[in-house]
Design an enzyme around this catalytic site. Structure first.
Site, PDB file in Angstrom:
ATOM      1  CB  SER A 131      -0.849  -0.019   1.266  1.00 19.73           C
ATOM      2  OG  SER A 131      -1.480   1.216   1.476  1.00 19.73           O
ATOM      3  CE1 TYR A 145      -4.518  -2.726   5.059  1.00 15.37           C
ATOM      4  CE2 TYR A 145      -3.911  -0.401   4.984  1.00 15.37           C
ATOM      5  CZ  TYR A 145      -4.244  -1.578   4.333  1.00 15.37           C
ATOM      6  OH  TYR A 145      -4.283  -1.608   2.949  1.00 15.37           O
TER       7      TYR A 145
HETATM    8  N1  NAP Z   1      -8.852  -0.144  -1.200  1.00 14.34           N
HETATM    9  C1  NAP Z   1      -7.801   0.552  -0.830  1.00 14.34           C
HETATM   10  O1  NAP Z   1      -7.874   1.782  -0.605  1.00 14.34           O
HETATM   11  C2  NAP Z   1      -6.450  -0.114  -0.716  1.00 14.34           C
HETATM   12  C3  NAP Z   1      -5.289   0.695  -0.693  1.00 14.34           C
HETATM   13  C4  NAP Z   1      -4.043   0.091  -0.581  1.00 14.34           C
HETATM   14  C5  NAP Z   1      -3.935  -1.289  -0.500  1.00 14.34           C
HETATM   15  N2  NAP Z   1      -5.074  -2.044  -0.522  1.00 14.34           N
HETATM   16  C6  NAP Z   1      -4.893  -3.504  -0.431  1.00 14.34           C
HETATM   17  O2  NAP Z   1      -5.447  -4.122  -1.571  1.00 14.34           O
HETATM   18  C7  NAP Z   1      -5.800  -5.470  -1.257  1.00 14.34           C
HETATM   19  C8  NAP Z   1      -7.197  -5.747  -1.774  1.00 14.34           C
HETATM   20  O3  NAP Z   1      -8.125  -4.936  -1.074  1.00 14.34           O
HETATM   21  P1  NAP Z   1      -9.399  -4.267  -1.747  1.00 14.34           P
HETATM   22  O4  NAP Z   1      -9.294  -2.815  -1.565  1.00 14.34           O
HETATM   23  O5  NAP Z   1      -9.618  -4.820  -3.106  1.00 14.34           O
HETATM   24  O6  NAP Z   1     -10.510  -4.742  -0.704  1.00 14.34           O
HETATM   25  P2  NAP Z   1     -11.791  -5.679  -0.827  1.00 14.34           P
HETATM   26  O7  NAP Z   1     -12.666  -5.231  -1.938  1.00 14.34           O
HETATM   27  O8  NAP Z   1     -12.336  -5.710   0.562  1.00 14.34           O
HETATM   28  O9  NAP Z   1     -11.177  -7.093  -1.209  1.00 14.34           O
HETATM   29  C9  NAP Z   1     -10.502  -7.911  -0.281  1.00 14.34           C
HETATM   30  C10 NAP Z   1     -10.447  -9.310  -0.853  1.00 14.34           C
HETATM   31  O10 NAP Z   1      -9.742 -10.132   0.072  1.00 14.34           O
HETATM   32  C11 NAP Z   1     -10.542 -11.267   0.367  1.00 14.34           C
HETATM   33  N3  NAP Z   1     -10.287 -11.698   1.727  1.00 14.34           N
HETATM   34  C12 NAP Z   1     -10.445 -10.993   2.875  1.00 14.34           C
HETATM   35  N4  NAP Z   1     -10.132 -11.743   3.925  1.00 14.34           N
HETATM   36  C13 NAP Z   1      -9.759 -12.952   3.431  1.00 14.34           C
HETATM   37  C14 NAP Z   1      -9.314 -14.157   4.017  1.00 14.34           C
HETATM   38  N5  NAP Z   1      -9.196 -14.283   5.359  1.00 14.34           N
HETATM   39  N6  NAP Z   1      -9.012 -15.211   3.209  1.00 14.34           N
HETATM   40  C15 NAP Z   1      -9.146 -15.109   1.866  1.00 14.34           C
HETATM   41  N7  NAP Z   1      -9.543 -13.988   1.252  1.00 14.34           N
HETATM   42  C16 NAP Z   1      -9.846 -12.926   2.032  1.00 14.34           C
HETATM   43  C17 NAP Z   1     -11.979 -10.817   0.157  1.00 14.34           C
HETATM   44  O11 NAP Z   1     -12.807 -11.909  -0.205  1.00 14.34           O
HETATM   45  P3  NAP Z   1     -13.752 -12.747   0.787  1.00 14.34           P
HETATM   46  O12 NAP Z   1     -14.401 -11.758   1.702  1.00 14.34           O
HETATM   47  O13 NAP Z   1     -14.697 -13.420  -0.163  1.00 14.34           O
HETATM   48  O14 NAP Z   1     -12.842 -13.693   1.479  1.00 14.34           O
HETATM   49  C18 NAP Z   1     -11.817  -9.912  -1.060  1.00 14.34           C
HETATM   50  O15 NAP Z   1     -11.818 -10.669  -2.237  1.00 14.34           O
HETATM   51  C19 NAP Z   1      -5.656  -5.604   0.263  1.00 14.34           C
HETATM   52  O16 NAP Z   1      -4.437  -6.227   0.563  1.00 14.34           O
HETATM   53  C20 NAP Z   1      -5.609  -4.154   0.747  1.00 14.34           C
HETATM   54  O17 NAP Z   1      -4.890  -3.998   1.936  1.00 14.34           O
HETATM   55  C21 NAP Z   1      -6.319  -1.496  -0.630  1.00 14.34           C
END
Ligand code: NAP
Length: 254
Positions: A131, A145
């Site tokens: 991130s 986080y």
């Molecule tokens: N959105 C932002 O602003 C942002 C910024 C920087 C970095 N990120 C990073 O990007 C990555 C993806 O996040 P996102 O923003 O796309 O969020 P998201 O829409 O909430 O997606 C998270 C994904 O992870 C899966 N997940 C969560 N817990 C899990 C577990 N215990 N086992 C297996 N799968 C799991 C969820 O699926 P299920 O619930 O079906 O398991 C979902 O597919 C994360 O690492 C996050 O830290 C996000």
């Protein structure tokens, strides 16, 4: 290739890009119904595995099941991640542990198993989703986080030096605020958010492009790149006060 957290947000967009460019994708997440929708859309281009990546037992099972199916994993994308808002001392201990188990332990375990196979074959690649938070001196109100994402970037950069000269590509994907289901983020960008919140599609496109260009760190979006560059010249004390102000604003919106 494997994408964890492929059922929504950035992971789902990564899956779309890689699958539509001819890659066979193993999609991993917990929500079966979301994974089944993906299977319907992509058919034989995707295999789905309903597993919890914060549980080491599930990760070991995933590895064994993939081996039994004789699937060669040429790229692992550790995308699944979670985080909690709130003061460290008020937030439920269980959610801190959940964040550590998924963002750090699960990611390390999965990376380690596949890294060994890739090193033996002298080919493959690993993308770890960190991130822009990874670059900050601390993340008040999201401390666990931010710390977990600093770990992801640090481990990934270490692996660049250990593995790339042995034929395995390594990259850290470092998105800034992105419109997904992630806590505190909205899947729709409203008003000013259009200027500083990227879409999961933009993040996935940057990731795909930078990985094949051979980059080790991908920061999607010009504004995020500029912020990370400027951060180098801001004293750590000032950085964390700025992050606190931003996070407090977010908390009021939750
Ligand atoms: N959105 C932002 O602003 C942002 C910024 C920087 C970095 N990120 C990073 O990007 C990555 C993806 O996040 P996102 O923003 O796309 O969020 P998201 O829409 O909430 O997606 C998270 C994904 O992870 C899966 N997940 C969560 N817990 C899990 C577990 N215990 N086992 C297996 N799968 C799991 C969820 O699926 P299920 O619930 O079906 O398991 C979902 O597919 C994360 O690492 C996050 O830290 C996000």
């Amino acid at each position: 290739m494997i994408i964890t957290g492929a059922s929504s947000g950035i992971g789902r967009e990564l899956l779309k890009i890689f699958a539509s460019n001819g890659h066979f994708v193993i999609a991993v997440a917990r929500r079966r119904e979301k994974l089944e929708e993906i299977k319907k859309e992509f058919n034989e281009k995707v295999e789905i595995f309903c597993k919890d990546m914060s549980k080491l037992g599930d990760i070991a099972e995933l590895y064994e099941e993939i081996k039994e199916l004789n699937i060669e994993v040429d790229l692992l994308i550790n995308n699944a991640g979670t985080g909690e808002y709130g003061f460290f001392y008020e937030t439920d201990m269980k959610s801190h542990m959940k964040t550590l188990n998924l963002n750090i332990k699960g990611l390390t375990y999965l990376t380690r198993i596949f890294a060994e196979d890739m090193i033996k074959k002298k080919q493959g690649g690993i993308i770890n989703v960190a991130s822009t938070a990874s670059f900050q001196s601390g993340g008040p109100l999201m401390g666990v986080y931010y710390a977990s994402k600093a770990y992801v970037l640090s481990l990934t950069e270490a692996l660049v030096e250990e593995m790339e000269y042995r034929g395995v590509r390594i990259m850290a994907l470092c998105p800034g605020p992105t419109s997904t289901e992630f806590k505190g983020m909205s899947s729709k960008r409203k008003g000013m958010q259009k200027f500083y919140v990227t879409t999961p599609r933009q993040v996935a496109e940057s990731c795909y492009r930078d990985y094949f260009k051979g980059k080790n760190i991908c920061i999607p979006g010009l504004l995020n790149k500029i912020i990370i560059f400027i951060t180098r010249f801001i004293p750590r004390k000032v950085q964390r006060k700025m992050v606190r102000k931003i996070q407090e604003k977010k908390k009021r919106l939750l």
